[in-house]
Design a protein around this motif. Structure first.
Motif, PDB file in Angstrom:
ATOM      1  N   HIS A 101       0.778  -1.234   0.000  1.00  0.00           N
ATOM      2  CA  HIS A 101       0.000   0.000   0.000  1.00  0.00           C
ATOM      3  C   HIS A 101       0.814   1.292   0.000  1.00  0.00           C
ATOM      4  O   HIS A 101       0.305   2.317  -0.451  1.00  0.00           O
ATOM      5  N   ILE A 102       2.034   1.256   0.559  1.00  0.00           N
ATOM      6  CA  ILE A 102       2.809   2.497   0.690  1.00  0.00           C
ATOM      7  C   ILE A 102       4.241   2.282   0.193  1.00  0.00           C
ATOM      8  O   ILE A 102       4.683   1.152   0.027  1.00  0.00           O
ATOM      9  N   SER A 103       4.940   3.387  -0.017  1.00  0.00           N
ATOM     10  CA  SER A 103       6.287   3.326  -0.587  1.00  0.00           C
ATOM     11  C   SER A 103       7.327   2.895   0.442  1.00  0.00           C
ATOM     12  O   SER A 103       7.128   3.023   1.652  1.00  0.00           O
ATOM     13  N   PHE A 155      -0.045   9.182   0.479  1.00  0.00           N
ATOM     14  CA  PHE A 155      -0.459   8.697   1.797  1.00  0.00           C
ATOM     15  C   PHE A 155      -1.612   7.707   1.648  1.00  0.00           C
ATOM     16  O   PHE A 155      -2.559   7.939   0.912  1.00  0.00           O
ATOM     17  N   ASN A 156      -1.506   6.587   2.342  1.00  0.00           N
ATOM     18  CA  ASN A 156      -2.536   5.560   2.315  1.00  0.00           C
ATOM     19  C   ASN A 156      -2.785   5.132   3.757  1.00  0.00           C
ATOM     20  O   ASN A 156      -1.865   4.655   4.428  1.00  0.00           O
ATOM     21  N   VAL A 157      -4.020   5.275   4.224  1.00  0.00           N
ATOM     22  CA  VAL A 157      -4.352   4.984   5.620  1.00  0.00           C
ATOM     23  C   VAL A 157      -4.124   3.514   5.942  1.00  0.00           C
ATOM     24  O   VAL A 157      -3.543   3.175   6.981  1.00  0.00           O
ATOM     25  N   LEU A 161      -1.527   2.114   8.679  1.00  0.00           N
ATOM     26  CA  LEU A 161      -1.976   1.314   9.829  1.00  0.00           C
ATOM     27  C   LEU A 161      -1.238  -0.021   9.903  1.00  0.00           C
ATOM     28  O   LEU A 161      -0.859  -0.467  10.989  1.00  0.00           O
ATOM     29  N   TYR A 162      -1.036  -0.666   8.756  1.00  0.00           N
ATOM     30  CA  TYR A 162      -0.263  -1.911   8.747  1.00  0.00           C
ATOM     31  C   TYR A 162       1.147  -1.674   9.286  1.00  0.00           C
ATOM     32  O   TYR A 162       1.641  -2.434  10.126  1.00  0.00           O
ATOM     33  N   GLN A 163       1.824  -0.625   8.810  1.00  0.00           N
ATOM     34  CA  GLN A 163       3.193  -0.382   9.232  1.00  0.00           C
ATOM     35  C   GLN A 163       3.270  -0.002  10.713  1.00  0.00           C
ATOM     36  O   GLN A 163       4.145  -0.472  11.425  1.00  0.00           O
TER      37      GLN A 163
END
Length: 167
Positions: A101-103, A155-157, A161-163
């Motif tokens: 989901h994120i970089s 930005f991805n919520v 949250l996972y990280q």
């Protein structure tokens, strides 16, 4: 000026750790990224990681005898090894899922929260006492992460949250 052998080995091991750690981060992103390998199962990747780590540890301790094996009772194993292993495996699982989901750069910024999470867990588990000086340092780290997150373009919520859960 000569550097003693112990200091040289310490720096060499640190360099190897940094290179391997960076390599694993980029490899995980490549494996999980929809643009590249597109492996859709982060928990399976985590299990492969843990199996490989266990095999290497077995060979280093039991076969090559790099360090002496540790004798431990079932009580020590159940109260120390199992909880730490569970936390570590879940940290890897959530962290690997965040790659979907994120970089990588944003994940690295969020990893700065690890000392904050460690302090919270130590206080909750009773292995450390909350001190104001440490709390203020952790607050400063948290504010820095929030500021850097505010500027994240993609930005991805869910990924965040996972990280954070992985931390």
């Amino acid at each position: 000026m000569m550097i003693n052998k112990s200091l040289f080995l310490t720096y060499l091991y640190l360099l190897i750790y940094i290179l391997l750690s960076s390599g694993v981060i980029l490899y995980n992103k490549w494996v999980l990224s929809p643009k590249y390998f597109n492996f859709p199962l982060p928990i399976t990747l985590t299990m492969i990681h843990m199996g490989f780590s266990g095999a290497v540890a077995f060979f280093l301790v039991r076969v090559f005898k790099v360090v002496a094996p540790v004798k431990m009772t079932f009580e020590i194993y159940a109260t120390c090894v199992v909880p730490i292993s569970a936390f570590f495996a879940s940290s890897l699982w959530f962290g690997n899922t965040a790659y979907l989901h994120i970089s990588v750069a944003f994940i690295q910024m969020l990893k700065a929260l690890m000392p904050v999470a460690t302090l919270i867990m130590a206080v909750l588990c009773g292995t450390d006492k909350l001190r104001w000086d440490v709390l203020l340092n952790m607050l400063l780290v948290s504010v820095g992460v929030v500021i850097s997150s505010y500027g994240e373009i993609h930005f991805n919520v869910i990924g965040t949250l996972y990280q954070v859960t992985g931390c």
